[in-house]
Enzyme design. Structure first.
Site, PDB file in Angstrom:
ATOM      1  NE  ARG A 107     -28.736 -15.529 -34.500  1.00 56.85           N
ATOM      2  CZ  ARG A 107     -27.434 -15.244 -34.442  1.00 56.85           C
ATOM      3  NH1 ARG A 107     -26.972 -14.415 -33.515  1.00 56.85           N
ATOM      4  NH2 ARG A 107     -26.595 -15.788 -35.311  1.00 56.85           N
TER       5      ARG A 107
ATOM      6  CE1 TYR B  34     -49.159 -15.255 -16.798  1.00 59.23           C
ATOM      7  CE2 TYR B  34     -46.864 -14.909 -17.438  1.00 59.23           C
ATOM      8  CZ  TYR B  34     -48.092 -15.524 -17.632  1.00 59.23           C
ATOM      9  OH  TYR B  34     -48.244 -16.418 -18.659  1.00 59.23           O
TER      10      TYR B  34
ATOM     11  CG  ASP C 269     -44.347  -6.762 -16.120  1.00 65.43           C
ATOM     12  OD1 ASP C 269     -45.009  -6.009 -16.872  1.00 65.43           O
ATOM     13  OD2 ASP C 269     -44.325  -7.995 -16.248  1.00 65.43           O
TER      14      ASP C 269
ATOM     15  CE  LYS D   9     -50.604 -10.752 -21.804  1.00 67.74           C
ATOM     16  NZ  LYS D   9     -49.257 -11.313 -22.040  1.00 67.74           N
TER      17      LYS D   9
END
Length: 384
Positions: A52, A104, A176, A201
């Site tokens: 982590r 989005y 973004d 993406k």
């Protein structure tokens, strides 16, 4: 081996940060599928304790993405939304953020249904106009959040101009960059403070992994976000880190082919009798075309278009064969999506209609297939 001594994007993408794994010489960087790491003794560690906090495979993809964006640091997350959420946690109740009005639906949802409850104030405006942004600035404005091009209407914002405004008002600029990727656009070089990616993406490119990235230069913000990343724990897993590393190797080749296809498809759609409007930044008549041309080296491979009726929407989505009716974008396969009921369903109907996200709008993520096959598939579906 250390950092690759080169400045060209393509070589950085292929070789990554390290070029190969130094201990074994492995060309494909290993997947360190371990949650914990052995210590030889007290205060005798390898630099890794618990995945982590840090994992060698995740470190490699973080350093690689940072290099591609020409950023000082990158943090990798389990999804694009996890990356956005992590950035939003640096703000507190009473802070104000100006956000692109076309964005989005998942981003809208997290602003409205999650962080609103923590007292973060949000104003949506058409960021293609710097004057609009300036009008919305308040004493408590802490950030300006942009998508450019926006999803799904492909609106273009002048990052350079907005960054000047942000700096004048001591406000962070968050961009973004998912649609453009660092291959075509580097917001940090244009004045942005924080760059976001849904690595799911284009960076991944094969529709087989979820990932999110935050890239930045400011040491204070880097330290703060690393603390949040480790504390919250929505980190990118080793195997997904490896999948993104593998995808990045062909990013430039895929995008060049996808953009080449997109330009041809956009021009085909412009002439089709059932298409009323095509939104693609690569078209000279597209609003913001010249701005994007001045700030980026390409126009991407996302197209949105309006058809003549809702019946045509249904026929297209039921009739395409090569093109796949599915959410998401950026993969090698061409995908067509219906924003009205899919990606933007969480945005209130009156806002969708005002913006132009209507029941006649389709969004098309152009893949790397033969462009003639894609055009033929679209043509048949439109005539169905």
């Amino acid at each position: 081996m250390g950092e690759i001594d080169c400045r060209n994007f393509e070589t950085k993408a292929v070789h990554g940060e390290s070029g190969f794994e130094s201990r074994t010489g492995a060309i494909s960087y290993p997947i360190y599928q371990s949650s914990t790491f052995r210590h030889e003794g007290l205060n005798k560690g390898t630099g890794y304790d618990y995945s982590r906090t840090g994992n060698p495979t995740r470190d490699e993809v973080e350093k690689t993405v940072a290099a591609l964006e020409n950023g000082r640091a990158c943090l990798a997350y389990s999804s694009g939304m996890a990356a956005i959420s992590s950035v939003l946690t640096i703000f507190k109740g009473g802070d104000h953020i100006i956000v692109s009005d076309d964005l989005y639906g998942g981003t809208y949802r997290i602003f409205e249904e999650i962080y609103e409850h923590y007292g973060i104030e949000v104003t949506y405006t058409d960021t293609t106009s710097t004057e609009n942004i300036e009008k919305e600035l308040r004493e408590n404005t802490k950030a300006i959040y942009l998508e450019t091009p926006t999803n799904p209407l492909m609106k273009i914002t002048d990052i350079r101009e907005v960054s000047k405004l942000a700096k004048e008002h001591n406000t962070l600029l968050i961009v973004d960059n998912t649609f453009m990727t660092p291959y075509y656009q580097k917001p940090l070089e244009l004045g942005a403070d924080i760059v976001l990616h849904s690595g799911t993406k284009y960076l991944c490119g094969h529709n087989d992994a979820l990932a999110g990235f935050v890239i930045l230069n400011d040491e204070r913000l880097i330290e703060k976000l690393r603390f949040i990343q480790n504390s919250v724990g929505a980190v990118l897993a080793p195997f997904d880190s490896w999948l993104i590393l593998r995808g990045i190797k062909t990013l430039h080749i895929r995008l060049d082919r996808q953009q080449e296809n997109a330009i041809k498809i956009a021009n085909f759609l412009k002439k089709h009798k059932k298409i009323t409007k095509v939104l693609y930044p690569g078209l000279e008549e597209h609003v913001g075309h010249d701005i994007l041309k001045s700030e980026a080296s390409g126009f991407g491979a996302m197209i949105s278009f309006y058809v003549d009726s809702k019946e045509t929407v249904e026929k297209v989505l039921e009739s395409v064969k090569v093109i796949i009716f599915a959410e998401s974008l950026g993969g090698v396969e061409s995908l067509i999506t219906y924003p009205y009921t899919q990606t933007h369903a969480d945005i209130p109907d009156d806002i969708r209609k005002r913006l132009g996200v209507t029941d006649k709008l389709l969004r098309f993520s152009v893949g790397i297939e033969n462009v003639d096959d894609l055009i033929k598939d679209l043509d048949k579906a439109l005539q169905a």
